[in-house]
Design an enzyme around this catalytic site. Structure first.
Site, PDB file in Angstrom:
ATOM      1  N   HIS A 117       7.356  43.215  -7.802  1.00 61.97           N
ATOM      2  CA  HIS A 117       6.847  42.940  -9.057  1.00 61.97           C
ATOM      3  C   HIS A 117       5.495  43.374  -9.182  1.00 61.97           C
ATOM      4  O   HIS A 117       4.747  43.609 -11.238  1.00 61.97           O
ATOM      5  CB  HIS A 117       7.910  43.035 -10.430  1.00 61.97           C
ATOM      6  CG  HIS A 117       7.297  41.213 -10.601  1.00 61.97           C
ATOM      7  ND1 HIS A 117       8.142  40.400 -10.074  1.00 61.97           N
ATOM      8  CD2 HIS A 117       6.328  41.072 -11.600  1.00 61.97           C
ATOM      9  CE1 HIS A 117       7.569  39.244 -10.493  1.00 61.97           C
ATOM     10  NE2 HIS A 117       6.585  39.562 -11.013  1.00 61.97           N
ATOM     11  N   ASP A 141      12.699  41.220  -5.142  1.00 58.77           N
ATOM     12  CA  ASP A 141      11.645  41.277  -5.198  1.00 58.77           C
ATOM     13  C   ASP A 141      10.089  40.638  -4.448  1.00 58.77           C
ATOM     14  O   ASP A 141       9.763  39.657  -3.976  1.00 58.77           O
ATOM     15  CB  ASP A 141      11.767  39.979  -6.712  1.00 58.77           C
ATOM     16  CG  ASP A 141      10.187  40.270  -7.579  1.00 58.77           C
ATOM     17  OD1 ASP A 141       9.149  41.034  -7.106  1.00 58.77           O
ATOM     18  OD2 ASP A 141      10.346  40.235  -8.681  1.00 58.77           O
ATOM     19  N   SER A 195       3.015  34.991  -8.953  1.00 57.21           N
ATOM     20  CA  SER A 195       3.816  35.409  -8.834  1.00 57.21           C
ATOM     21  C   SER A 195       3.683  35.956  -7.068  1.00 57.21           C
ATOM     22  O   SER A 195       2.804  35.707  -7.141  1.00 57.21           O
ATOM     23  CB  SER A 195       4.176  36.810  -9.377  1.00 57.21           C
ATOM     24  OG  SER A 195       4.348  36.517 -10.790  1.00 57.21           O
TER      25      SER A 195
END
EC number: 3.4.21.-
Length: 248
Positions: free
Chosen positions: A65, A109, A204
């Site tokens: 993402h 992810d 992230s």
């Protein structure tokens, strides 16, 4: 301590806002030589920042993402706001998100970044080892996650220096109660219900490091929760990682 206000109802991708490692401590400069600072710009010129780690001289692993139109990776950084001699800034030649990545539930992810040129290995720049295919972490194991981010949930300014927090691996059944889309086959959750010491709304793609190997990639956290985070389970994706690094 007031709750963190988040726009999304249930789950928040960790790269969606200011990068934050809640709690933890500043690490010794360049003691985490695998860490990568991933900067990207979208079509409208908006900047976004993620973490990641060097897995091979010309490849970085991060969260899917975090993908954007233009991406660059900074290696060898401690103070990301300073021009350090140790830093190597390398453009991304190609971003390869996992084909099964689901942006709604954050399935798969994970993303490989092929760098335009190989990183030069120094004391400040070194790849991080991946676990063996049969390796596992178990509940109660203590691991770490690092990133450039805020020092508390009330601090809106990102920390310039690399910080690290120690996290405890949680039981899968407990994780399923907390995270609606949690899948034990492909995910790990870690944190500490008794302490505010966890990644939350940023960083992230940073690695969950256990026994000096990358077992996870930081993916998401639950709305209004700062006690745990979910990581993509790297062991599950080892064949995909190996196959794509050999192809490029």
């Amino acid at each position: 301590m007031p709750p963190v206000l988040i726009l999304l109802t249930l789950l928040l991708p960790l790269g969606a806002g200011a990068e934050e490692i809640i709690g933890g401590h500043v690490v010794k400069p360049h003691s985490r030589p695998y860490m990568a600072f991933v900067k990207s710009v979208d079509i409208e010129g908006n900047r976004r920042y993620c973490g990641g780690f060097l897995v091979q001289d010309d490849f970085v692993l991060t969260a899917a993402h975090c993908r954007n139109r233009t991406m660059t990776v900074t290696l060898g950084a401690h103070n990301i706001k300073a021009k350090e001699e140790t830093q190597q800034i390398i453009p991304v030649a190609k971003a390869i998100p996992h084909p099964d990545y689901n942006a709604t539930a954050f399935f798969s992810d994970i993303m490989l970044l092929k760098l335009e040129s190989k990183a030069k290995r120094t004391k400040a720049v070194r790849p991080l080892k991946l676990p063996r295919p049969n390796a596992r972490v178990k509940p109660g194991d203590v691991c770490s996650v690092a990133g450039w981010g805020s020092r508390s949930i009330n601090d809106t300014k990102a920390s310039a220096r690399l910080r690290e927090a120690q996290l405890v691996i949680q039981e899968d059944e407990e994780c399923k109660k907390r995270f609606r889309h949690y899948t034990e086959t492909t995910e790990i959750c870690a944190g500490d219900l008794k302490k505010i010491k966890t990644p939350f709304k940023g960083d992230s793609g940073g690695p969950l490091v256990c026994d000096n190997k990358a077992y996870g990639l930081l993916a998401y956290a639950k709305n209004r929760t700062i006690s745990s985070g979910v990581f993509t389970k790297i062991v599950h994706f080892l064949p995909w990682i190996s196959r794509n690094m050999k192809l490029l």
